[in-house]
Design an enzyme around this catalytic site. Structure first.
Site, mmCIF file in Angstrom:
data_model
loop_
_atom_site.group_PDB
_atom_site.id
_atom_site.type_symbol
_atom_site.label_atom_id
_atom_site.label_comp_id
_atom_site.label_asym_id
_atom_site.label_seq_id
_atom_site.Cartn_x
_atom_site.Cartn_y
_atom_site.Cartn_z
ATOM 1 N N GLU A 161 6.543 -9.719 -2.310
ATOM 2 C CA GLU A 161 5.230 -9.918 -1.674
ATOM 3 C C GLU A 161 5.386 -10.787 -0.445
ATOM 4 O OE1 GLU A 161 2.722 -7.775 -2.058
ATOM 5 O OE2 GLU A 161 2.682 -8.334 -4.192
ATOM 6 N N ASP A 193 7.590 -8.024 3.724
ATOM 7 C CA ASP A 193 7.820 -6.857 4.600
ATOM 8 C C ASP A 193 7.705 -7.192 6.078
ATOM 9 O OD1 ASP A 193 5.020 -7.092 4.502
ATOM 10 O OD2 ASP A 193 4.654 -4.943 4.267
ATOM 11 N N GLY A 216 -6.483 -4.820 -3.334
ATOM 12 C CA GLY A 216 -5.052 -5.085 -3.191
ATOM 13 C C GLY A 216 -4.189 -3.873 -3.505
ATOM 14 N N ASP A 257 2.998 -0.714 2.752
ATOM 15 C CA ASP A 257 1.942 0.118 2.185
ATOM 16 C C ASP A 257 2.060 1.561 2.664
ATOM 17 O OD1 ASP A 257 1.219 -2.416 1.464
ATOM 18 O OD2 ASP A 257 -0.473 -2.541 2.838
HETATM 19 C C1 GLA Z 1 -0.700 -6.409 2.629
HETATM 20 C C2 GLA Z 1 0.023 -5.792 3.829
HETATM 21 C C3 GLA Z 1 1.463 -5.462 3.470
HETATM 22 C C4 GLA Z 1 2.161 -6.653 2.826
HETATM 23 C C5 GLA Z 1 1.305 -7.254 1.705
HETATM 24 C C6 GLA Z 1 1.891 -8.516 1.143
HETATM 25 O O1 GLA Z 1 -0.853 -5.453 1.626
HETATM 26 O O2 GLA Z 1 -0.632 -4.629 4.252
HETATM 27 O O3 GLA Z 1 2.135 -5.009 4.626
HETATM 28 O O4 GLA Z 1 2.464 -7.613 3.782
HETATM 29 O O5 GLA Z 1 0.003 -7.528 2.139
HETATM 30 O O6 GLA Z 1 3.103 -8.270 0.516
#
Ligand code: GLA
Length: 465
Positions: A48, A51, A147, A194
């Site tokens: 988490e 990225d 989320g 994502d």
């Molecule tokens: C959001 C962002 C992702 C990532 C997460 C945290 O979902 O869109 O790119 O950074 O938060 O891991």
């Protein structure tokens, strides 16, 4: 992205597409060509807030999707409707730089997908004046603001529908890279997790995703494992106030990377990922120690001290870290930039992700669960993106016997993911219903579920009217 007939589509999704197609025809003006796209949301198992530092993640696409059915139109405009009456219809022109709707408007994610295609193919010589417009209907079944990346599912679906109607194709990895950058349009400096998960998902597989260059290794989910996802019902709306918090984390991580890089004499480094890939046999503890020796744990957001330590001009640092104009990041002038704790999270999380991929592959569920617990602790204590409610929900899942539980996604609300044996799910449900939902007076139905790792996005042609 799969494009084979019916690939990745389950019968319920094909039915949804059929109903949307009928609606679109009823609106009139449907061209002979009609396409349907499905793009799933994702749940992140571990990795988490790594990225956007270019460090690995381990999500899975989920069996909840956004579907768009679209037909080409002669006008150079996009008309987009949503089956959810909360999201009213929108109409906008195809232009080189499409102006955004006000912050928070649902259709900005559609615009983001379309703009991404215009930019990508524009840079390869295809003028936006050559692109056909479209009429689209969106049917989203990825829970919103939970989320689970409903926003990326929409961005990916819109981009794929627009490409397909215009006869444009991209390899899945290229498409994922394009879609990742597209979402910057809405003002969030997200990494590419994502979009890559939505495009590259595989049924019953987790996805070990690495960046720069984007690489995806699918890992079979161990037999007998189950993923429980539970919504805290605390709204994590990335287009709202959470955006400021999220973008600040991006700046903090980049600042940490620059400080470490200066200490170990690496040039031109912007991310912790670049530090890691330039350091043979790196480990989190060593890099954290270097950072701790080189700089105070936090800086004032005016960046004066940070620039001094880096030996660069403050204005140049501001430009590099925050960008300029409407797309520039605005920092909260009263919130210090936490460097040390953010870097400690990202670097230790990276070690956890790498170990988790190996553990998942070996079917070591207990050890994987322990890493998920450690990930949550680090997100709560070092990354400050958990909330009291998320912590309670995680505790309730563990009390019900989860092997591990953590917040999933950006945090600040949204959902948790728990790892369980298939046989243990009911106990977890009972525990979170009793300990979390009941005291808040929330009906747990539809709020917690077993989610299955699902197939990635795909576009298909629908029969003409
Ligand atoms: C959001 C962002 C992702 C990532 C997460 C945290 O979902 O869109 O790119 O950074 O938060 O891991």
């Amino acid at each position: 992205m799969n494009s084979g007939e019916d690939e990745g589509w389950d019968s319920a999704e094909l039915e949804r597409a059929g109903a949307l197609a009928a609606d679109l025809r009823a609106l009139g003006g449907a061209d002979s060509r009609m396409v349907a796209v499905r793009a799933p949301g994702r749940v992140n198992l571990i990795g988490e807030h790594t990225d956007y530092s270019g460090l690995p993640v381990l999500p899975a696409a989920i069996d909840r999707s956004t579907i768009i059915v679209a037909t080409a139109s002669p006008a150079r405009e996009i008309i987009v409707r949503n089956t959810d009456p909360e999201f009213s219809a929108r109409r906008f022109q195809i232009e080189k730089a499409i102006p955004a709707y006000p912050v928070g408007d649902w259709a900005n994610y559609v615009k983001a997908g379309i703009q991404g295609v215009i930019d990508h193919f524009g840079s390869r010589g295809l003028a936006e004046t050559k692109l056909r417009g479209a009429t689209m209907i969106v049917d989203g079944r990825v829970p919103v603001a939970a989320g689970l990346s409903s926003s990326s599912a929409l961005t990916v679906a819109a981009a794929l529908a627009f490409m397909k109607l215009n006869g444009l194709e991209l390899a899945p990895l290229e498409c994922a890279a394009m879609a990742a950058r597209s979402e910057w349009y809405v003002g969030t400096r997200g990494g590419g997790m994502d979009q890559a998960a939505s495009l590259m998902g595989r049924r019953d597989h987790g996805l070990f995703i690495e960046f720069n260059p984007l690489r995806v290794r699918a890992i079979q989910m161990p037999a007998g494992a189950a993923l429980v996802v539970a919504d805290s019902c605390e709204i994590a709306d990335k287009s709202g106030g959470v955006r400021t918090e999220y973008n600040r984390r991006v700046v903090e991580c980049s600042l940490a990377a620059r400080i470490i890089a200066r200490q170990i004499k690496l040039e031109g480094v912007r991310t912790l990922g670049e530090v890691v890939s330039a350091t043979a046999n790196w480990n989190a503890a060593d890099l954290i120690a270097i950072l701790q020796a080189a700089a105070p744990p936090r800086f004032a957001p005016d960046l004066v001290d940070a620039a001094r330590i880096l030996g660069v001009a403050r204005d140049a640092l501001v430009d590099e870290l925050l960008g300029a104009g409407a797309m520039g990041v605005k920092l909260d002038p009263s919130a210090p930039l936490e460097i040390f704790r953010r870097a400690r999270h990202v670097l230790t999380e990276t070690e956890r992700v790498i170990r988790a991929a190996a553990l998942l592959e070996a079917g070591e569920l207990e050890a994987m669960g322990a890493l998920m617990n450690a990930s949550h602790a680090s997100l709560a204590e070092d990354f400050d993106c958990s909330t009291a409610r998320l912590d309670r929900l995680v505790a309730a899942a563990r009390k019900g016997g989860a092997l591990g539980a953590r917040l999933t996604g950006a945090g600040f609300g949204g959902s948790i993911v728990a790892l369980s044996r298939a046989t243990g799910v009911e106990r977890i449900f009972d525990s979170i219903d009793r300990e979390y939902y009941a005291p808040l007076g929330i009906d747990p139905h539809g709020k917690r579920a077993i989610l299955h790792a699902g197939a990635g996005a795909s576009a298909i042609d629908l029969a003409a009217a």
